[in-house]
Every structure is written in structure tokens, then in C-alpha cells.
Design an enzyme around this catalytic site. Structure first.
Site, short mmCIF file in Angstrom:
data_model
loop_
_atom_site.label_atom_id
_atom_site.label_comp_id
_atom_site.label_asym_id
_atom_site.label_seq_id
_atom_site.Cartn_x
_atom_site.Cartn_y
_atom_site.Cartn_z
CB CYS A 113 -35.54 0.44 40.28
SG CYS A 113 -35.19 2.05 39.54
CG ASP A 144 -22.78 -31.34 28.08
OD1 ASP A 144 -23.06 -32.36 28.75
OD2 ASP A 144 -23.13 -31.20 26.89
CG ASP A 148 -24.03 -28.76 23.08
OD1 ASP A 148 -24.11 -29.43 24.13
OD2 ASP A 148 -24.10 -29.27 21.95
#
Length: 753
Positions: free
Chosen positions: A6, A412, A632
Site C-alpha cells: 500500500c 550509551d 535509556d
């Protein structure tokens, strides 16, 4: 839009409009970005008309936010997965009575009852597949929706024919085949709708960080009043109360406070703020009142910039398209052609018309995509289920598709590999104060700070009280904004604060401790000082020179601590030949210390949010590998979205989890390797399932075409193929995590030299 096909048709329709240079459609956010020729301006109505011509609807995004970003429309958008779930439940309730006789439970329904249940499922809940199939045919394309429409219509139509031709007689009916296929595929559509809603939650969560109102000060007076954030202009003075979010980017005019800027820096320590220092929209004010002169509003703020980064990164397409959609592109025309050939062949062979029709329909029934439709969702549900039991939440099939061949993992630092909370790592008394033992000095530092909410104060108190010791009583405790804390202990004033405060007090740091402090700062620690104050001191020195009796007693250094599971996390990845990279906003000394301690391959420090996303792109281009990002914080959201697969810690910000494809519920970095392993095994099951699904078709279709497989046996074979697929997928439930051995850890240390 129902599938990648689509989105592709909408892109093609937009690209065909004269003056359009390119178009990109994001299926998850339901937004299209169109690049147009500046020399040939295009009316937006022409673009929307092209989308409508392709069989879809479009609206114009206003001021950077679509209609679904408004509260009312966002609530309606959230109803999509809920409505889909209700449809799945209704389909299952209607289908169950049809399935019970098929599995041999001694029950049988009258033909007209089966017809009633199947007709509701086919015409009401299967209508969406007919609409999507119609659009696919108009676009001269084929997808799973067209396959579902053809297969279910064949089974349903044959059943109606048999019921009408043999009224009141035992006829072979296949109503359950069409109903089961529609129910299972609708279940898959519900899973897709839920995943799509979760994907767009990242943008909504970021938008929620912006306060709706701001408290502004009337120019030339101290009168304050609340106004909508949209009415705030550059140059206005905004008053930020303790605990409130800063509504604008600006510069502090008045006040002292600590501000949580983890939004931008990703670091957990609040930052002292006073006059002439900048503040960022979305950050949280701490313990003091601030008056902020507005420098940026709306789309120009740092928060709005982060939102745009997440939107742009999420708009990127996965490099691998869904396998089933690619297969269905040629599978559907091939099955149609075989069915027509079968019909004509039997007619040419002078067989009865009914025999020719039944054999042709048998081809469609055996090719009905029951097992094909189950192959992916069954494996995904089994894989995500076992992952959830081990604390790993995998958002959707696309996350599995990307995660199974990860070769580089970017971490991180704060909150991911470290605890994210400061701890007292060093306490060194100064020479010349032998009247106070180290224990006594630590007791003084903890006592002075026992009533402070500052993270460093809490770390000092915890370091002392962990030894089950009692804090000395204090009086006249008070905070010196932006400087430190002071209190009376046994009638003598003591304080704990920063080096600039010592300079205000006129105190000199002993040379040996000054050198030690510099080394600790280079390693990424935050340094504070315990001082004995003169009785006349009230927070800062009014004159020059030393105060009689005042002195620096000890150095306190605070740093983040490595999570206990971090060593195992890096070791497991090394065992899997996955490269580890550290990407942090912290200083180079702290980053290098953590990387050396854990054996990380590559380090990048002092990196801002926008640079994190850019460096992820550079890493993907340089390594030509699938890159995962583990973080986080809110500041990690752009990098999580820019990576091939984002992995978020549930202990961090909600925005990070929304932007990520995988969430680790326990904040355990060792689960990264487990997530990769589960995705590899799940993806292997998907390929195995597709193999079994097609084996039945490859064997059954020729038999059906030659009249050796009647529709009843074809339906049974189709059902058995589904059982095979589900059973194979359920084997994933036996997965167990493999922890690295000491031998693995020793090999890793040797590899790091």
C-alpha cells in the site's frame, strides 16, 4: 494503508505528479514526505487527489503536526488497535463452532447454521480484504490481501455451491476453512496495528514534555500570570517554579537552582544554574525559583529539534522487505493461472463441468494461505513470548528482522552500562587535621548533608550509613544555592560544597589534594570539599584572605558505578563476534575509564543528541553492518531511531522505549546478547515455517490439478500444514539463555590485550 505494498502504491502515485522529485511514505506514522521542484510549485490538492486516485485518503499536515497529534485525534488513533482486537474476538467466537466438528469432537452443525456463521465472517470481517484486493488489482499488483480474498472466497463459494446442489444431503462443506483464514489473518493485522501505535508513541511522548502553559512576568513589574505556551514570544521573562518543567529555551536572569538536563546531556547529575547560564525546554527545575529570558520557542527549541530528529529517523525504511509480500507478488498470479488451466484442461478432456470446477477450486483451496499466513505470526508470537518471559520486549516483526544479524552494538554509558546514580568513590582527608579521624570526617560530611535532596548529598549519607553508623545531630542546616550545604555540628559550622564556593570563602586547597582532584576530574568524577567554617561565615567570604580557624578538611569524589552485568554483556557479544562501541555525552576521561574496564572496542565521548544520530549513520556507512543502539535517556531517542534497531532500558525514559524496537525490562545490558540470540532463532523458525507451508502447496497443487486431491482432502492438508507450522514455532518456548563462562571472560581479556 494495510501493508508495505500500500505504501509503495501511494509513493508511486505521488511520484507521478508533475513537479514531484521524490516521495517517501512511512507506513508506521502514516505520513508522506514529498520533495518538489522549487521551479514548479505544486498545489497540495493535486497531491491529495493523486492519493485518492490510488484508492486512499490524505490530509495536509499543518504547522509540522498532523491531525492525529491533537489530543482528540490521538485518542481516536489509539482506538484502532482496540477495534481490531474486538474484530478478532468476534471472528474467533463465530469460527469456533465451525472448527469443533473438523477436529473430531463428535459435534455437527446443520448446513444453514454453518452458512450463517461463515457468511458473517466472510462478508463483514473479510470485507477489508476485498477492498484491499480491489485496490491491488487496480494498481496491477498482488499482495497477501488479494491472496486471502481469493482463497477464502474459493472455500466459501464452493461450500455454498455444495449446499445448494445437495440440499438436505451430507455435502462436503468448507466454511470453516474460509472462517479460520480470515480470523488468523485479522489476528496478524491486530498485531501490526498495535505495533504501529507503539511506534508513533515516541513522538507523542516527546510532545508531552512541553508544558501547556508558561508563567510570564509582565515587563517592568513583578506581576506574574499564566498564558498558553503558544503565546510566549522571544524576549519574554518566564518564571519557573521548583519541580516545574522549563517551557522555553532561554538564559537565567535571576535565581539559583539545580536543573535536571538529562534530556540533552543524558547525565543523571543536576546542573547548577544561576544568572547568565542557559536552560533548555523540557528540563526539570530543582530546588530554586528561576527567572528565564526566552531565547527560543516552538519549533526552534532543542526539544523540538530532538522531536524532528526522531521523526526523520523513524521515516527511514527497513532495508529488507517482508518476505511473504514478495512471495505473494508472484504466487497469486501463478495460482490463478493454474486454477484456470485446471478448469480448461478438464473441460477439454470432456469431463463434467462440475468435476472441472471442483478440481479448479481444489487448487485454490490447497493454495489458501492458512499456513502461509501463520508462518510469520506464529513464530513471532512464540519468539516474543519467550523473550518477554526473560525480560525482553520485542516490538514487532521488523525488529526481529533487523536484530537477527546485528554485528555492531553501540552503548550509551549512563543508565545503560552504569547505574546512572552517583556514588561516593573517593574520600581523602587533608593532612594536618589528625584530631579528626577519617571516620569522623566522613560522619561530618554526611551529617551536614543529611537533609539535602541533592544526589551527591544522598550518595555521601549512603556511604556513611551503609556501615550502620549513626549520624551526628546538626542544627541550622541550610543550602547555599549553586554552592553547597552548611550546618552546625556540635556548635561548630561545617560545609560541603564546590571549588568555586571555597574560592568565595577565601579557602586554599592543599596542593596534594589539588593534584588528586585534577586526576579524579580527568577520570570523570565530580569533586566536592568538606570544610570547617569560621563562625562568622554565612555562605561566602565578604573580605579577602583566610578566615581564622576555617580550613579544607577532606576531598569527596563522586562517580557513576558500572552495573554488575556489564562485564557479562560485553563478553557475550564478543563471543558472538559482535563489535561493541561506547557513545556518550560524558567527558572523555570517564568514557575511556569505563571502556577500558569493560573491554569495549571503540569509544566516542562528549557527544550531543544530534551528533549521536549522525555518528550512528556514519558508523553504519563505515562498517556496512547492521548497527544496534542501546540507551535509556530522552537524549538517546534520536540515536535509537536512527540505528537499524534500537534497544532501550525500561528503567530509563518512556520516549527511549517508544523509539526503540526492543526494550529490556530489567535494565540488564546482558539481555542485549539474549535478544540477538532469540531473534536469530525466531527468524530461523520463520524460514522453516515458510518452507513447510510451501511444501504442502508444491505437493498438493499438482495433485489437485490432476483430480487426485478432492477439496475435502485439500482442506485437511491445509489444516495439517497449519499444525506443522504452529508446532514448529512452539519449539521456541524451550529457549534458555546461555551465560558466558569464566573461560569466555578470560578470552575476552586476552583479546583486549
Amino acid at each position: 494503508m494495510h501493508c508495505a505494498g500500500c505504501a509503495g502504491r501511494v509513493e508511486k502515485a505521488l511520484a507521478n505528479v508533475p513537479g514531484v522529485l521524490g516521495a517517501s511514505v512511512n507506513l508506521a506514522t502514516e505520513k508522506a514526505t514529498v520533495d518538489i521542484d522549487a521551479q514548479a510549485p505544486i498545489d497540495a490538492n493535486a497531491l491529495m487527489a493523486a492519493v485518492k486516485q490510488a484508492g486512499y485518503e490524505a490530509t495536509l499536515v499543518a504547522d509540522g503536526y498532523a491531525a492525529q497529534d491533537t489530543p482528540d485525534a490521538s485518542a481516536a488513533f489509539a482506538d484502532g488497535p482496540r477495534r481490531e482486537l474486538h474484530a478478532v474476538i468476534a471472528c474467533a467466537v463465530l469460527t469456533l463452532p465451525l472448527v469443533v466438528p473438523m477436529i473430531g469432537m463428535g459435534l455437527s452443525l446443520a448446513a444453514w447454521v454453518q452458512f450463517a456463521f461463515a457468511t458473517i465472517v466472510q462478508c463483514l470481517f473479510g470485507a477489508r480484504f476485498y477492498r484491499a484486493a480491489y485496490h491491488a488489482v487496480r494498481a496491477r499488483a498482488a499482495n497477501m490481501d488479494l491472496l486471502v480474498a481469493l482463497g477464502t472466497s474459493a472455500a466459501y463459494g464452493l461450500s455454498v455451491y455444495q449446499m445448494l446442489v445437495h440440499p438436505g444431503q451430507e455435502a462436503s462443506l468448507y466454511f470453516e476453512a474460509s472462517a479460520v483464514v480470515i480470523t488468523l489473518v485479522r489476528l496478524g493485522k491486530w498485531l501490526e496495528a498495535r505495533a504501529k501505535h507503539q511506534t508513533t508513541s515516541a513522538i507523542r511522548a516527546l510532545n508531552a514534555l512541553r508544558p501547556e502553559h508558561a508563567r510570564v512576568r509582565v515587563e517592568g513589574s513583578h506581576y506574574e500570570h499564566d498564558i498558553p505556551l503558544a503565546q510566549v514570544r522571544v524576549g519574554m521573562d518566564v518564571v519557573v517554579q521548583p519541580g516545574d518543567r522549563v517551557p522555553v529555551d532561554g538564559v537565567v536572569l535571576e535565581g539559583h537552582s539545580h536543573v535536571d538536563e538529562s534530556l540533552v546531556t543524558g547525565e543523571s547529575l543536576p546542573v547548577p544554574k544561576e544568572a547568565n547560564l542557559p536552560v533548555t525546554a523540557g528540563s526539570i527545575n530543582g530546588d530554586g525559583v528561576l527567572v528565564v529570558r526566552t531565547t527560543a520557542i516552538g519549533a526552534e527549541t532543542t526539544l523540538a529539534h530532538i522531536i524532528r530528529l526522531v521523526e526523520n529517523a523513524q521515516a527511514r525504511k527497513a532495508p529488507i522487505q517482508r518476505l511473504v509480500d514478495r512471495i505473494s507478488a508472484w504466487f497469486v498470479p501463478a495460482i490463478l493461472a493454474l486454477a484456470v488451466i485446471t478448469l480448461l484442461g478438464w473441460l477439454i478432456a470432456r469431463a463434467p463441468v462440475e468435476t472441472a470446477i471442483l478440481n479448479a477450486v481444489s487448487v485454490l483451496v490447497i493454495a489458501c494461505p492458512c499456513a502461509l499466513g501463520l508462518a510469520t505470526p506464529a513464530a513471532i508470537m512464540a519468539g516474543t513470548g519467550v523473550a518477554a518471559r526473560h525480560g525482553i520486549l520485542i516490538k514487532d516483526a521488523e525488529a526481529l528482522e533487523m536484530a537477527h544479524h546485528i554485528h555492531v552494538v553501540v552503548f550509551d554509558k549512563t543508565g545503560t552500562l552504569t547505574s546512572g546514580q552517583p556514588a561516593l568513590t573517593t574520600f581523602e582527608p587533608a593532612e594536618g587535621h589528625e584530631d579528626l579521624s577519617r571516620h569522623d570526617q566522613l560522619a561530618l560530611a554526611a551529617a551536614v548533608q543529611q537533609y539535602s535532596d541533592h544526589p551527591l548529598a544522598k550518595a555521601t549519607v549512603k556511604a556513611f550509613t551503609d556501615d550502620q553508623a549513626l549520624l551526628p545531630p546538626v542544627t541550622q542546616a541550610r543550602a547555599i544555592p549553586g554552592r553547597g550545604v552548611q550546618a552546625q555540628v556540635n556548635g561548630q559550622p561545617f560545609g560541603v560544597g564546590s571549588e568555586p564556593w571555597l574560592q568565595k570563602l577565601g579557602l586554599t586547597i592543599p596542593p596534594d589534594l589539588a593534584l588528586r582532584a585534577d586526576a579524579l576530574k580527568q577520570a570523570g568524577n565530580t569533586v566536592s570539599w568538606l570544610v570547617r567554617m569560621n563562625a562568622e561565615d554565612e555562605g561566602e567570604r565578604k573580605g579577602e584572605g583566610e578566615h581564622p580557624g576555617a580550613a579544607v578538611l577532606a576531598l569527596l569524589a563522586f562517580g557513576d558505578t558500572v552495573k554488575p552485568q556489564a562485564h557479562a554483556a560485553i563478553a557475550q557479544l564478543a563471543q558472538m563476534n559482535v563489535r561493541s562501541v561506547l557513545l556518550t555525552g560524558d567527558n572523555a576521561g570517564s568514557a575511556a575509564a569505563i571502556a577500558t574496564q569493560l573491554g569495549i572496542d571503540e569509544v566516542h565521548a562528549q557527544v550531543l543528541p544530534e551528533d549521536k544520530a549522525r555518528m550512528i549513520d556514519e558508523l553504519k556507512a563505515r562498517t556496512q553492518a547492521t548497527v544496534a543502539m542501546v540507551g535509556d535517556g530522552i537524549n538517546d531517542a534520536p540515536a535509537l531511531a536512527a540505528a537499524d534497531i534500537g534497544i532501550a532500558m525500561a528503567s530509563g525514559a518512556d520516549v527511549a522505549m517508544h523509539a526503540a524496537g526492543i526494550t529490556l525490562m530489567h535494565g540488564n545490558p546482558a539481555l542485549v546478547a539474549d535478544a540477538i540470540d532469540i531473534s536469530q532463532r525466531t527468524w530461523s523458525k520463520i524460514h522453516q515455517n515458510l518452507f513447510w507451508a510451501f511444501v504442502y502447496n508444491l505437493v498438493g497443487i499438482p495433485l489437485a490439478a490432476f483430480g487426485l486431491l478432492n477439496p475435502m482432502i485439500a482442506g485437511a492438508a491445509m489444516a495439517f500444514s497449519s499444525v506443522s507450522v504452529v508446532t514448529n514455532a512452539l519449539l521456541l518456548g524451550m529457549w534458555k539463555t546461555e551465560k558466558p563462562t569464566w573461560q569466555t571472560l578470560r578470552n575476552l581479556l586476552r583479546r583486549k590485550g
